[in-house]
Motif scaffolding. Sequence first.
Motif, PDB file in Angstrom:
ATOM      1  N   ASP A   1      -1.181 -10.194  22.302  1.00  0.00           N
ATOM      2  CA  ASP A   1      -1.584 -10.614  21.071  1.00  0.00           C
ATOM      3  C   ASP A   1      -2.386  -9.608  20.413  1.00  0.00           C
ATOM      4  OD1 ASP A   1      -1.086 -13.187  21.497  1.00  0.00           O
ATOM      5  OD2 ASP A   1      -3.094 -13.693  22.204  1.00  0.00           O
ATOM      6  N   ALA A   2      -2.863  -8.408  21.087  1.00  0.00           N
ATOM      7  CA  ALA A   2      -3.513  -7.348  20.274  1.00  0.00           C
ATOM      8  C   ALA A   2      -2.313  -6.525  19.507  1.00  0.00           C
ATOM      9  CB  ALA A   2      -4.145  -6.462  21.214  1.00  0.00           C
ATOM     10  N   GLU A   3      -1.258  -6.043  20.384  1.00  0.00           N
ATOM     11  CA  GLU A   3      -0.109  -5.398  19.740  1.00  0.00           C
ATOM     12  C   GLU A   3       0.591  -6.048  18.576  1.00  0.00           C
ATOM     13  OE1 GLU A   3       1.716  -3.051  23.699  1.00  0.00           O
ATOM     14  OE2 GLU A   3       2.220  -4.907  23.232  1.00  0.00           O
ATOM     15  N   MET A   4       0.473  -7.380  18.781  1.00  0.00           N
ATOM     16  CA  MET A   4       0.998  -8.148  17.404  1.00  0.00           C
ATOM     17  C   MET A   4       0.374  -8.191  16.140  1.00  0.00           C
ATOM     18  SD  MET A   4       4.232  -9.517  17.092  1.00  0.00           S
ATOM     19  CE  MET A   4       4.922 -10.482  15.766  1.00  0.00           C
ATOM     20  N   GLU A   5      -0.736  -8.014  16.483  1.00  0.00           N
ATOM     21  CA  GLU A   5      -1.747  -8.217  15.348  1.00  0.00           C
ATOM     22  C   GLU A   5      -1.774  -6.670  14.875  1.00  0.00           C
ATOM     23  OE1 GLU A   5      -4.623  -9.459  12.598  1.00  0.00           O
ATOM     24  OE2 GLU A   5      -3.525 -10.736  14.040  1.00  0.00           O
ATOM     25  N   GLY A   6      -1.775  -5.744  15.588  1.00  0.00           N
ATOM     26  CA  GLY A   6      -1.713  -4.638  15.031  1.00  0.00           C
ATOM     27  C   GLY A   6      -0.534  -4.283  13.993  1.00  0.00           C
ATOM     28  N   LEU A   7       0.675  -4.640  14.614  1.00  0.00           N
ATOM     29  CA  LEU A   7       1.912  -4.752  13.705  1.00  0.00           C
ATOM     30  C   LEU A   7       1.788  -5.339  12.590  1.00  0.00           C
ATOM     31  CD1 LEU A   7       4.299  -5.440  16.829  1.00  0.00           C
ATOM     32  CD2 LEU A   7       3.968  -3.204  15.475  1.00  0.00           C
ATOM     33  N   ARG A   8       1.126  -6.694  12.473  1.00  0.00           N
ATOM     34  CA  ARG A   8       0.983  -7.420  11.300  1.00  0.00           C
ATOM     35  C   ARG A   8       0.176  -6.551  10.295  1.00  0.00           C
ATOM     36  NH1 ARG A   8      -0.330 -11.902  14.946  1.00  0.00           N
ATOM     37  NH2 ARG A   8       1.244 -13.318  15.176  1.00  0.00           N
ATOM     38  N   LEU A   9      -1.063  -6.094  10.907  1.00  0.00           N
ATOM     39  CA  LEU A   9      -1.796  -5.354  10.105  1.00  0.00           C
ATOM     40  C   LEU A   9      -1.173  -4.037   9.431  1.00  0.00           C
ATOM     41  CD1 LEU A   9      -5.055  -5.256  11.900  1.00  0.00           C
ATOM     42  CD2 LEU A   9      -4.660  -6.496   9.705  1.00  0.00           C
ATOM     43  N   ALA A  10      -0.393  -3.588  10.261  1.00  0.00           N
ATOM     44  CA  ALA A  10       0.517  -2.237   9.689  1.00  0.00           C
ATOM     45  C   ALA A  10       1.335  -2.887   8.610  1.00  0.00           C
ATOM     46  CB  ALA A  10       1.207  -1.790  10.936  1.00  0.00           C
ATOM     47  N   ALA A  11       2.094  -4.043   8.888  1.00  0.00           N
ATOM     48  CA  ALA A  11       2.836  -4.394   7.768  1.00  0.00           C
ATOM     49  C   ALA A  11       2.251  -4.765   6.346  1.00  0.00           C
ATOM     50  CB  ALA A  11       3.679  -5.640   8.268  1.00  0.00           C
ATOM     51  N   GLN A  12       1.164  -5.255   6.569  1.00  0.00           N
ATOM     52  CA  GLN A  12       0.099  -5.752   5.417  1.00  0.00           C
ATOM     53  C   GLN A  12      -0.160  -4.476   4.628  1.00  0.00           C
ATOM     54  OE1 GLN A  12      -2.799  -8.142   6.888  1.00  0.00           O
ATOM     55  NE2 GLN A  12      -1.429 -10.098   7.178  1.00  0.00           N
ATOM     56  N   ASN A  13      -0.546  -3.335   5.468  1.00  0.00           N
ATOM     57  CA  ASN A  13      -1.212  -2.287   4.634  1.00  0.00           C
ATOM     58  C   ASN A  13       0.141  -1.400   4.163  1.00  0.00           C
ATOM     59  OD1 ASN A  13      -3.790  -2.632   5.709  1.00  0.00           O
ATOM     60  ND2 ASN A  13      -3.466  -1.515   7.580  1.00  0.00           N
ATOM     61  N   ALA A  14       0.917  -1.440   4.802  1.00  0.00           N
ATOM     62  CA  ALA A  14       2.436  -0.883   4.165  1.00  0.00           C
ATOM     63  C   ALA A  14       2.852  -1.721   2.731  1.00  0.00           C
ATOM     64  CB  ALA A  14       3.371  -0.808   5.113  1.00  0.00           C
ATOM     65  N   GLU A  15       2.639  -3.057   2.881  1.00  0.00           N
ATOM     66  CA  GLU A  15       3.025  -3.615   1.761  1.00  0.00           C
ATOM     67  C   GLU A  15       2.006  -3.342   0.436  1.00  0.00           C
ATOM     68  OE1 GLU A  15       5.473  -5.807  -0.727  1.00  0.00           O
ATOM     69  OE2 GLU A  15       5.833  -5.349   1.498  1.00  0.00           O
ATOM     70  N   SER A  16       0.643  -3.191   0.926  1.00  0.00           N
ATOM     71  CA  SER A  16      -0.407  -2.697  -0.213  1.00  0.00           C
ATOM     72  C   SER A  16      -0.028  -1.498  -0.672  1.00  0.00           C
ATOM     73  CB  SER A  16      -1.616  -3.251   0.488  1.00  0.00           C
ATOM     74  OG  SER A  16      -1.953  -4.205   0.817  1.00  0.00           O
ATOM     75  N   GLY A  17       0.292  -0.594   0.027  1.00  0.00           N
ATOM     76  CA  GLY A  17       0.616   0.837  -0.094  1.00  0.00           C
ATOM     77  C   GLY A  17       1.548   0.708  -1.086  1.00  0.00           C
ATOM     78  N   LEU A  18       2.727  -0.038  -0.992  1.00  0.00           N
ATOM     79  CA  LEU A  18       3.990  -0.044  -1.832  1.00  0.00           C
ATOM     80  C   LEU A  18       3.544  -0.550  -3.249  1.00  0.00           C
ATOM     81  CD1 LEU A  18       7.088   0.026  -2.314  1.00  0.00           C
ATOM     82  CD2 LEU A  18       7.257  -2.170  -1.278  1.00  0.00           C
ATOM     83  N   ARG A  19       2.653  -1.638  -3.201  1.00  0.00           N
ATOM     84  CA  ARG A  19       2.177  -2.145  -4.658  1.00  0.00           C
ATOM     85  C   ARG A  19       1.384  -1.090  -4.956  1.00  0.00           C
ATOM     86  NH1 ARG A  19       1.532  -6.998  -1.601  1.00  0.00           N
ATOM     87  NH2 ARG A  19      -0.742  -6.433  -1.393  1.00  0.00           N
ATOM     88  N   SER A  20       0.469  -0.504  -4.440  1.00  0.00           N
ATOM     89  CA  SER A  20      -0.332   0.859  -5.073  1.00  0.00           C
ATOM     90  C   SER A  20       0.476   1.734  -5.774  1.00  0.00           C
ATOM     91  CB  SER A  20      -1.204   1.049  -4.059  1.00  0.00           C
ATOM     92  OG  SER A  20      -2.090   2.202  -4.593  1.00  0.00           O
ATOM     93  N   ALA A  21       1.477   2.057  -5.095  1.00  0.00           N
ATOM     94  CA  ALA A  21       2.574   3.067  -5.387  1.00  0.00           C
ATOM     95  C   ALA A  21       3.094   2.719  -6.545  1.00  0.00           C
ATOM     96  CB  ALA A  21       3.332   3.599  -4.270  1.00  0.00           C
ATOM     97  N   GLU A  22       3.534   1.633  -6.766  1.00  0.00           N
ATOM     98  CA  GLU A  22       4.153   1.043  -8.092  1.00  0.00           C
ATOM     99  C   GLU A  22       3.454   0.864  -9.250  1.00  0.00           C
ATOM    100  OE1 GLU A  22       7.522  -2.167  -5.608  1.00  0.00           O
ATOM    101  OE2 GLU A  22       5.388  -2.806  -6.672  1.00  0.00           O
ATOM    102  N   VAL A  23       2.233   0.709  -9.068  1.00  0.00           N
ATOM    103  CA  VAL A  23       1.195   0.557 -10.083  1.00  0.00           C
ATOM    104  C   VAL A  23       1.015   2.067 -10.645  1.00  0.00           C
ATOM    105  CG1 VAL A  23      -1.204   0.050 -10.565  1.00  0.00           C
ATOM    106  CG2 VAL A  23       0.138  -1.493  -9.468  1.00  0.00           C
ATOM    107  N   ALA A  24       0.998   2.954  -9.484  1.00  0.00           N
ATOM    108  CA  ALA A  24       0.539   4.444 -10.036  1.00  0.00           C
ATOM    109  C   ALA A  24       1.751   4.942 -10.718  1.00  0.00           C
ATOM    110  CB  ALA A  24       0.431   5.365  -8.612  1.00  0.00           C
ATOM    111  N   LEU A  25       3.071   4.497 -10.320  1.00  0.00           N
ATOM    112  CA  LEU A  25       4.286   5.055 -11.179  1.00  0.00           C
ATOM    113  C   LEU A  25       4.183   4.464 -12.529  1.00  0.00           C
ATOM    114  CD1 LEU A  25       7.077   6.488 -11.304  1.00  0.00           C
ATOM    115  CD2 LEU A  25       8.000   4.522 -10.349  1.00  0.00           C
ATOM    116  N   ARG A  26       3.897   3.277 -12.448  1.00  0.00           N
ATOM    117  CA  ARG A  26       3.759   2.693 -14.120  1.00  0.00           C
ATOM    118  C   ARG A  26       2.619   3.440 -14.779  1.00  0.00           C
ATOM    119  NH1 ARG A  26       4.767  -2.521 -11.295  1.00  0.00           N
ATOM    120  NH2 ARG A  26       2.400  -2.920 -11.668  1.00  0.00           N
ATOM    121  N   VAL A  27       1.636   3.675 -14.440  1.00  0.00           N
ATOM    122  CA  VAL A  27       0.539   4.529 -14.972  1.00  0.00           C
ATOM    123  C   VAL A  27       0.961   6.024 -15.445  1.00  0.00           C
ATOM    124  CG1 VAL A  27      -1.710   5.474 -14.656  1.00  0.00           C
ATOM    125  CG2 VAL A  27      -1.314   3.069 -13.872  1.00  0.00           C
ATOM    126  N   ALA A  28       1.834   6.309 -14.401  1.00  0.00           N
ATOM    127  CA  ALA A  28       2.145   7.934 -14.794  1.00  0.00           C
ATOM    128  C   ALA A  28       3.255   7.781 -15.850  1.00  0.00           C
ATOM    129  CB  ALA A  28       2.964   8.711 -13.492  1.00  0.00           C
TER     130      ALA A  28
END
Length: 207
Positions: A65-92
Motif C-alpha cells: 500500500d505504501a509503495e502504491m500511495e507513493g506512486l499515486r503522489l508522484a503521478a499527481q505531483n508530475a501532473e501538477s508540474g505539467l500544468r504549472s509548466a504550461e502556464v509558465a509557457l503561456r506567461v512567457a
Amino acid sequence: VVRVCAEVGDRVAQGAVLAEVDAELRRLAVEQAEAQLALAGANARKTAKDLGRNRALFEKGDVSDAEMEGLRLAAQNAESGLRSAEVALRVAQRQLADTQVRSPIAGAVARRFVEVGETVGPGTPVANVVDLDVVKVRFTVPEQEIGLVAVGQAARVTIDPYPGVTFEGKVVNVGSKAEENSHRYPVEVEVANREDRPLKAGMFART
C-alpha cells in the motif's frame, strides 16, 4: 525601443504594430519555458506509466500500500508540474508578444511619444491613436433646459472652419449629475465624420 512602425498622420488598423522593444530576454524566457514544459511532460508520462504498471501488481499483492500511495503522489505531483509548466509557457509567450506595442483601435496616429533607442517601461505612452470616423461632441446644458434634451434626439453641429456646413448627429448621453459648482449637465452627441474627415479631435463646435 528597437523599431518605430508608425509616423504621425499614418492610418493604422486595429492590432497594427506601433513600436517594438528589445525582445531578446523574452525570447530566451520562452525557450526556457518550452524546455521546462518538455521535461515536465516527460516526467508526467513516466509517472503515469509507472502507476499503470504497478496497479496490476498491487492487485496481485506484489506491491505494498505504501509503495502504491507513493506512486499515486508522484503521478499527481508530475501532473501538477505539467500544468504549472504550461502556464509558465503561456506567461512567457504573452510577455514576448507584449514587446510589440499594438494599436487597440483603427485610426490615425495623432502623436508619437517614443524614438528608437529610448527606454520605456510599463505604462509609458507610445502613441496617441484617434478614431475620427465617428466624433463625439461634448457640451453642457443649463438646468432649466436639460428636460428638453433626450437620448436619441437629432442634433445639428457646425464648426467655424467650415461655415455653412452642417453635420448631422444624435444625442447619445445625457448626464444625470450636474458638473461641480454649476447647474449645467453634460451632454454628448455623436456625429458621423465625412470621408475627408474635416472634424478633428479637439475642435470647438456649436450644437
